[in-house]
Design a protein around this motif. Structure first.
Motif, PDB file in Angstrom:
ATOM      1  N   ASP A   1      17.976   1.812  -7.383  1.00  0.00           N
ATOM      2  CA  ASP A   1      17.796   2.586  -6.194  1.00  0.00           C
ATOM      3  C   ASP A   1      17.262   1.847  -5.046  1.00  0.00           C
ATOM      4  N   PRO A   2      18.375   1.586  -4.090  1.00  0.00           N
ATOM      5  CA  PRO A   2      18.132   0.637  -2.916  1.00  0.00           C
ATOM      6  C   PRO A   2      17.071   0.803  -2.297  1.00  0.00           C
ATOM      7  N   ASP A   3      16.811   1.905  -2.063  1.00  0.00           N
ATOM      8  CA  ASP A   3      15.460   2.257  -0.993  1.00  0.00           C
ATOM      9  C   ASP A   3      14.306   1.855  -1.920  1.00  0.00           C
ATOM     10  N   ARG A   4      14.064   2.249  -3.031  1.00  0.00           N
ATOM     11  CA  ARG A   4      12.976   1.912  -4.062  1.00  0.00           C
ATOM     12  C   ARG A   4      12.728   0.335  -4.125  1.00  0.00           C
ATOM     13  N   LEU A   5      13.834  -0.288  -4.352  1.00  0.00           N
ATOM     14  CA  LEU A   5      14.060  -1.433  -4.341  1.00  0.00           C
ATOM     15  C   LEU A   5      13.507  -2.407  -3.093  1.00  0.00           C
ATOM     16  N   THR A   6      14.114  -1.842  -1.996  1.00  0.00           N
ATOM     17  CA  THR A   6      13.477  -2.422  -0.530  1.00  0.00           C
ATOM     18  C   THR A   6      11.949  -1.945  -0.665  1.00  0.00           C
ATOM     19  N   GLN A   7      11.381  -0.890  -1.125  1.00  0.00           N
ATOM     20  CA  GLN A   7      10.048  -0.669  -0.967  1.00  0.00           C
ATOM     21  C   GLN A   7       9.222  -1.629  -1.922  1.00  0.00           C
ATOM     22  N   PHE A   8       9.877  -1.777  -3.178  1.00  0.00           N
ATOM     23  CA  PHE A   8       9.262  -2.689  -4.079  1.00  0.00           C
ATOM     24  C   PHE A   8       9.064  -4.183  -3.714  1.00  0.00           C
ATOM     25  N   MET A   9      10.060  -4.758  -3.083  1.00  0.00           N
ATOM     26  CA  MET A   9      10.377  -6.119  -2.702  1.00  0.00           C
ATOM     27  C   MET A   9       9.046  -6.356  -1.413  1.00  0.00           C
ATOM     28  N   GLU A  10       9.259  -5.276  -0.501  1.00  0.00           N
ATOM     29  CA  GLU A  10       8.254  -5.465   0.697  1.00  0.00           C
ATOM     30  C   GLU A  10       6.881  -5.198   0.226  1.00  0.00           C
ATOM     31  N   ALA A  11       6.662  -4.406  -0.827  1.00  0.00           N
ATOM     32  CA  ALA A  11       5.131  -4.295  -1.387  1.00  0.00           C
ATOM     33  C   ALA A  11       4.884  -5.766  -2.070  1.00  0.00           C
TER      34      ALA A  11
ATOM     35  N   ALA B   1      12.567 -12.685  -4.681  1.00  0.00           N
ATOM     36  CA  ALA B   1      12.541 -11.293  -3.939  1.00  0.00           C
ATOM     37  C   ALA B   1      12.916 -11.629  -2.494  1.00  0.00           C
ATOM     38  N   THR B   2      12.120 -11.081  -1.638  1.00  0.00           N
ATOM     39  CA  THR B   2      12.257 -11.227  -0.228  1.00  0.00           C
ATOM     40  C   THR B   2      12.683 -12.751   0.380  1.00  0.00           C
ATOM     41  N   GLY B   3      12.304 -13.638  -0.506  1.00  0.00           N
ATOM     42  CA  GLY B   3      12.548 -15.095  -0.088  1.00  0.00           C
ATOM     43  C   GLY B   3      11.298 -15.612   0.596  1.00  0.00           C
ATOM     44  N   LEU B   4      10.058 -14.797   0.615  1.00  0.00           N
ATOM     45  CA  LEU B   4       9.152 -15.202   1.564  1.00  0.00           C
ATOM     46  C   LEU B   4       8.175 -16.481   1.187  1.00  0.00           C
ATOM     47  N   LEU B   5       8.440 -16.813  -0.181  1.00  0.00           N
ATOM     48  CA  LEU B   5       7.746 -18.099  -0.326  1.00  0.00           C
ATOM     49  C   LEU B   5       8.468 -19.099  -0.049  1.00  0.00           C
ATOM     50  N   ALA B   6       9.687 -19.164  -0.251  1.00  0.00           N
ATOM     51  CA  ALA B   6      10.689 -20.342   0.231  1.00  0.00           C
ATOM     52  C   ALA B   6      10.698 -20.332   1.780  1.00  0.00           C
TER      53      ALA B   6
ATOM     54  N   LEU C   1       0.778  -1.160  -0.119  1.00  0.00           N
ATOM     55  CA  LEU C   1      -0.022  -0.073   0.069  1.00  0.00           C
ATOM     56  C   LEU C   1       0.884   1.327  -0.058  1.00  0.00           C
ATOM     57  N   GLU C   2       2.050   1.169   0.581  1.00  0.00           N
ATOM     58  CA  GLU C   2       2.919   2.178   0.674  1.00  0.00           C
ATOM     59  C   GLU C   2       3.309   2.563  -1.067  1.00  0.00           C
ATOM     60  N   MET C   3       3.771   1.464  -1.668  1.00  0.00           N
ATOM     61  CA  MET C   3       4.100   1.559  -3.043  1.00  0.00           C
ATOM     62  C   MET C   3       2.785   2.087  -3.868  1.00  0.00           C
ATOM     63  N   CYS C   4       1.554   1.692  -3.534  1.00  0.00           N
ATOM     64  CA  CYS C   4       0.379   2.149  -4.065  1.00  0.00           C
ATOM     65  C   CYS C   4       0.362   3.765  -3.947  1.00  0.00           C
ATOM     66  N   ASN C   5       0.615   4.072  -2.821  1.00  0.00           N
ATOM     67  CA  ASN C   5       0.715   5.702  -2.709  1.00  0.00           C
ATOM     68  C   ASN C   5       1.592   6.163  -3.136  1.00  0.00           C
ATOM     69  N   ASP C   6       3.015   5.820  -3.025  1.00  0.00           N
ATOM     70  CA  ASP C   6       4.164   6.532  -3.730  1.00  0.00           C
ATOM     71  C   ASP C   6       4.210   6.393  -5.170  1.00  0.00           C
ATOM     72  N   ARG C   7       3.832   5.270  -5.711  1.00  0.00           N
ATOM     73  CA  ARG C   7       4.299   4.965  -7.131  1.00  0.00           C
ATOM     74  C   ARG C   7       2.983   5.082  -8.006  1.00  0.00           C
ATOM     75  N   LEU C   8       2.006   4.068  -7.512  1.00  0.00           N
ATOM     76  CA  LEU C   8       0.895   3.793  -8.585  1.00  0.00           C
ATOM     77  C   LEU C   8      -0.137   4.623  -8.559  1.00  0.00           C
ATOM     78  N   TYR C   9      -0.405   5.303  -7.616  1.00  0.00           N
ATOM     79  CA  TYR C   9      -1.445   6.212  -7.442  1.00  0.00           C
ATOM     80  C   TYR C   9      -1.180   7.334  -8.544  1.00  0.00           C
ATOM     81  N   PRO C  10      -0.272   8.146  -8.601  1.00  0.00           N
ATOM     82  CA  PRO C  10      -0.076   8.900  -9.881  1.00  0.00           C
ATOM     83  C   PRO C  10       0.113   8.104 -11.247  1.00  0.00           C
ATOM     84  N   PHE C  11       0.680   7.026 -11.303  1.00  0.00           N
ATOM     85  CA  PHE C  11       0.890   6.562 -12.683  1.00  0.00           C
ATOM     86  C   PHE C  11      -0.479   5.872 -13.211  1.00  0.00           C
TER      87      PHE C  11
END
Length: 357
Positions: free
Chosen positions: A159-169, A199-204, A116-126
């Motif tokens: 961008d490491p910060d953007r990458l982390t946000q995307f992975m956590e999204a 990504a984060t390895g969550l499924l594994a 939802l943070e990514m939706c707010n910061d990126r997808l909402y304007p796109f």
């Protein structure tokens, strides 16, 4: 003839049911409610409220907000069922609901706010330029004005910060489905699993934690390795989950009894989808399983609204990606060599489309 004409005119202006604009208005103004929730997450409201019941003035001061609309903001969230409220007005106290406490407190493992943070910061304007995408067929994100060969994921990896946000999204949108797969799929016949684009390895991680006999690999580009390392350590799964780096288009897939892809295939057009499916087939032993976790669209294309909207999001985000039905998956997997298929519902709009070698 005059009587027939009158009958036709009457049938055109007398509807069988009374028109109701409610659904039109609810969807048409839906971004009001969406942005209110996204703002609350961005402001860390639910994290601040965890374990507390605060007045509007206390919340206003903690979040450094202007007094003008604080009651409208909090009461709208209460009306939307995202906040509990005891009392009314200046003495009212607001607290988290069970759902916002579990899913939107960023200090908990169940936090899904990354998406939802990514939706707010990126997808909402796109999404504001969806019409352009529908007219041109081109992405509307960071690569909108670049060549058609631009990789939509390069902006994340640079961008490491953007990458982390995307992975956590992605973890946020996949958490429930991955847990459901780990618990509901029969892993007893298998020993190893490799999650491509992990990504984060969550499924594994979830498969390893819920199936003690399984050894798993999370596989992604080198830039993702440090993000995955933190998540594997966070879940205390270092002994059971191996992190491997590579490019799944250029490099052979690791050999495993099960190959999984969570929200990966929908990023690509048909030829790339087929290439990945063929590489999965080659990496599997006889009897092995290729499991694709997506918002699989129902074959009639009328029930899974989330899957259909996610496919529109692929227009926003990618050069050729799209979501697909189970029939589409079967046809693709058959061309790749697979012979047996099943669909396993996981959570919400998400299912696992499974092909067996």
């Amino acid at each position: 003839m005059q009587a027939l004409h009158e009958e036709l005119v009457t049938s055109q202006v007398t509807p069988t049911t009374t028109p109701n604009p409610s659904a039109i208005m609810q969807v048409g103004t839906g971004f009001w409610a969406s942005k209110t929730l996204l703002a609350a997450i961005k402001l860390r409201l639910f994290t601040e409220l965890e374990g507390k019941a605060l007045t509007a003035e206390e919340i206003r001061q903690k979040l450094d907000l202007h007094p003008r609309s604080i009651y409208d903001f909090l009461d709208a969230l209460h009306s939307l069922k995202f906040l509990n409220r005891e009392g009314q007005g200046t003495t009212a106290r607001y607290s988290n609901t069970a759902d916002t406490s579990f899913f939107l407190d960023r200090n908990k493992q169940g936090y899904i706010g990354g998406l939802l943070e990514m939706c707010n910061d990126r997808l909402y304007p796109f999404w504001g330029t969806l019409e352009d995408g529908l007219k041109t067929g081109k992405p509307q994100n960071e690569v909108k004005d670049e060549s058609t060969d631009a990789n939509p994921f390069d902006a994340f990896y640079a961008d490491p910060d953007r990458l982390t946000q995307f992975m956590e999204a992605m973890a946020g949108i996949q958490m429930g489905a991955f847990m459901a797969l780990a618990r509901n799929f029969d892993f007893s016949r298998y020993q190893t699993l490799c999650d491509m684009g992990g990504a984060t390895g969550l499924l594994a991680i979830q498969v390893a934690l819920n199936n003690p006999h399984m050894q798993t690999i999370t596989y992604d580009l080198p830039a993702v390795e440090q993000v995955a390392k933190k998540w594997v350590e966070r879940f205390d799964a270092v002994a059971r989950v191996r992190i491997q780096s590579g490019d799944f288009f250029k490099d052979p897939f690791p050999k495993a009894d099960i190959i999984t892809m969570g929200n990966i295939l929908h990023d690509w057009g048909y030829e790339d989808k087929l290439k990945l499916a063929k590489k999965a087939y080659e990496a599997l032993p006889a009897g092995g399983a290729f499991i694709v976790i997506e918002g699989i669209i129902d074959n009639e294309r009328k029930e899974n609204t989330f899957g259909l909207l996610m496919s529109l999001n692929m227009l926003i985000e990618t050069q050729a990606g799209y979501d697909f039905t189970f029939n589409d998956f079967q046809n693709l997997a058959k061309e790749a060599g697979f012979t047996r298929f099943e669909l396993l519902h996981l959570a919400g709009p998400t299912s696992a489309a499974i092909a067996y070698k």
